[in-house]
Scaffold this motif. Structure first.
Motif, mmCIF file in Angstrom:
data_model
loop_
_atom_site.group_PDB
_atom_site.id
_atom_site.type_symbol
_atom_site.label_atom_id
_atom_site.label_comp_id
_atom_site.label_asym_id
_atom_site.label_seq_id
_atom_site.Cartn_x
_atom_site.Cartn_y
_atom_site.Cartn_z
ATOM 1 N N ARG A 152 37.144 -11.021 -9.685
ATOM 2 C CA ARG A 152 35.922 -9.864 -9.501
ATOM 3 C C ARG A 152 35.827 -9.068 -10.698
ATOM 4 O O ARG A 152 34.873 -8.462 -10.982
ATOM 5 N N GLY A 153 36.928 -9.301 -11.479
ATOM 6 C CA GLY A 153 36.646 -8.534 -12.842
ATOM 7 C C GLY A 153 36.952 -7.077 -12.402
ATOM 8 O O GLY A 153 36.037 -6.023 -12.658
ATOM 9 N N ASP A 154 38.058 -6.808 -11.821
ATOM 10 C CA ASP A 154 38.503 -5.497 -11.413
ATOM 11 C C ASP A 154 38.895 -4.615 -12.675
ATOM 12 O O ASP A 154 39.828 -4.003 -12.632
ATOM 13 N N PHE A 155 38.176 -4.561 -13.662
ATOM 14 C CA PHE A 155 38.180 -3.788 -14.939
ATOM 15 C C PHE A 155 37.293 -2.828 -15.218
ATOM 16 O O PHE A 155 37.356 -2.351 -16.277
ATOM 17 N N LYS A 156 36.359 -2.409 -14.348
ATOM 18 C CA LYS A 156 35.227 -1.351 -14.553
ATOM 19 C C LYS A 156 34.840 -1.055 -16.094
ATOM 20 O O LYS A 156 35.841 -0.687 -16.636
ATOM 21 N N ASP A 157 33.904 -1.483 -16.221
ATOM 22 C CA ASP A 157 33.447 -1.231 -17.771
ATOM 23 C C ASP A 157 33.995 -2.127 -18.787
ATOM 24 O O ASP A 157 34.064 -1.464 -19.914
ATOM 25 N N GLY A 158 34.296 -3.236 -18.536
ATOM 26 C CA GLY A 158 34.915 -4.091 -19.601
ATOM 27 C C GLY A 158 35.568 -5.278 -19.195
ATOM 28 O O GLY A 158 35.987 -6.006 -19.704
ATOM 29 N N LYS B 288 38.683 9.714 -5.361
ATOM 30 C CA LYS B 288 38.050 8.776 -4.151
ATOM 31 C C LYS B 288 37.566 7.487 -4.716
ATOM 32 O O LYS B 288 37.664 6.690 -4.377
ATOM 33 N N GLU B 289 36.490 7.828 -5.525
ATOM 34 C CA GLU B 289 35.795 6.574 -6.311
ATOM 35 C C GLU B 289 36.784 5.636 -6.729
ATOM 36 O O GLU B 289 36.571 4.270 -6.729
ATOM 37 N N HIS B 290 37.729 6.202 -7.537
ATOM 38 C CA HIS B 290 38.570 5.540 -8.181
ATOM 39 C C HIS B 290 39.640 4.694 -7.145
ATOM 40 O O HIS B 290 39.713 3.508 -7.399
ATOM 41 N N ILE B 291 40.051 5.050 -6.409
ATOM 42 C CA ILE B 291 40.551 4.687 -5.106
ATOM 43 C C ILE B 291 39.758 3.493 -4.446
ATOM 44 O O ILE B 291 40.423 2.458 -4.246
ATOM 45 N N ILE B 292 38.701 3.773 -4.012
ATOM 46 C CA ILE B 292 37.791 2.745 -3.500
ATOM 47 C C ILE B 292 37.750 1.767 -4.281
ATOM 48 O O ILE B 292 37.396 0.304 -3.756
ATOM 49 N N TYR B 293 37.440 1.866 -5.545
ATOM 50 C CA TYR B 293 37.029 0.757 -6.541
ATOM 51 C C TYR B 293 38.087 -0.140 -6.711
ATOM 52 O O TYR B 293 38.058 -1.285 -6.811
ATOM 53 N N TYR B 294 39.343 0.593 -6.970
ATOM 54 C CA TYR B 294 40.389 -0.303 -7.161
ATOM 55 C C TYR B 294 41.177 -0.772 -6.042
ATOM 56 O O TYR B 294 42.586 -0.999 -6.085
ATOM 57 N N TYR C 106 41.677 -3.063 -4.039
ATOM 58 C CA TYR C 106 42.352 -4.364 -4.028
ATOM 59 C C TYR C 106 43.682 -4.485 -4.917
ATOM 60 O O TYR C 106 44.624 -4.848 -4.807
ATOM 61 N N SER C 107 43.413 -3.647 -6.166
ATOM 62 C CA SER C 107 44.383 -3.849 -7.140
ATOM 63 C C SER C 107 45.588 -2.948 -6.732
ATOM 64 O O SER C 107 46.846 -3.472 -6.946
ATOM 65 N N TYR C 108 45.398 -1.788 -6.289
ATOM 66 C CA TYR C 108 46.509 -0.944 -5.417
ATOM 67 C C TYR C 108 47.077 -1.863 -4.225
ATOM 68 O O TYR C 108 48.333 -1.693 -4.170
ATOM 69 N N LEU C 109 46.300 -2.324 -3.406
ATOM 70 C CA LEU C 109 46.894 -3.105 -2.417
ATOM 71 C C LEU C 109 47.865 -4.188 -2.830
ATOM 72 O O LEU C 109 49.024 -4.307 -2.410
ATOM 73 N N LEU C 110 47.415 -4.931 -3.813
ATOM 74 C CA LEU C 110 48.244 -6.070 -4.715
ATOM 75 C C LEU C 110 49.686 -5.436 -5.090
ATOM 76 O O LEU C 110 50.546 -5.946 -4.750
ATOM 77 N N LEU D 220 46.109 3.037 -12.912
ATOM 78 C CA LEU D 220 46.008 4.319 -12.904
ATOM 79 C C LEU D 220 45.484 5.149 -14.219
ATOM 80 O O LEU D 220 44.744 5.662 -14.389
ATOM 81 N N LEU D 221 45.993 4.348 -15.432
ATOM 82 C CA LEU D 221 45.704 4.669 -16.719
ATOM 83 C C LEU D 221 44.519 3.818 -17.356
ATOM 84 O O LEU D 221 44.192 3.942 -18.410
ATOM 85 N N ASP D 222 43.946 2.781 -16.774
ATOM 86 C CA ASP D 222 43.041 2.064 -17.093
ATOM 87 C C ASP D 222 43.135 1.196 -18.323
ATOM 88 O O ASP D 222 42.360 1.024 -19.404
ATOM 89 N N PHE D 223 44.328 0.470 -18.403
ATOM 90 C CA PHE D 223 44.690 -0.237 -19.426
ATOM 91 C C PHE D 223 44.250 -1.791 -19.056
ATOM 92 O O PHE D 223 44.939 -2.443 -18.496
#
Length: 126
Positions: free
Chosen positions: A120-126, A5-11, A13-17, A69-72
């Motif tokens: 926004r830097g939608d890359f969490k921890d990086g 759930k946290e992953h989907i919420i955080y990303y 806009y990425s998934y929407l795009l 999904l795989l955080d690349f």
């Protein structure tokens, strides 16, 4: 479950795009007459082969979904400018084409969504 759930919420806009691009590409592949005959697509047909456009959107969206999904992070950083370019190109083509239409505003909105994800830097921890 909480982590998903946290992953989907955080990303979100990425998934929407990505999903918007996949759906758009799929629609163009299933209905090639849209690209071949609709007058608002004339500027786009002048630059891109109509068979390539739908596949490009589909592959771009699918690649971005997998990278999210795989955080690349590196792949996402490479794909975001492509998203911004293609959606902005479509948006400007629609705004400049005849007859007057509103599709340009929608596609420019998606280009801004892509640019916003980059900012926004939608890359969490990086």
């Amino acid at each position: 479950m909480k982590r998903i759930k946290e992953h989907i919420i955080y990303y979100y806009y990425s998934y929407l795009l990505a999903l918007t691009s996949i759906a758009y590409g799929w629609k163009l592949i299933v209905h090639p007459e849209i690209l071949q005959t609709y007058k608002v697509y004339q500027n786009i047909r002048d630059v891109f082969d109509h068979r390539f456009i739908g596949v490009f959107f589909l592959l771009l969206g699918a690649s971005y979904t997998i990278a999210t999904l795989l955080d690349f992070k590196r792949i996402k950083r490479l794909l975001l400018p492509a998203f911004t370019f293609i959606w902005a190109f479509f948006g400007l083509s629609f705004v400049l084409s005849e007859p007057p239409n509103t599709v340009g505003l929608l596609t420019l909105g998606i280009a801004l969504l892509s640019f916003g994800v980059s900012l926004r830097g939608d890359f969490k921890d990086g």
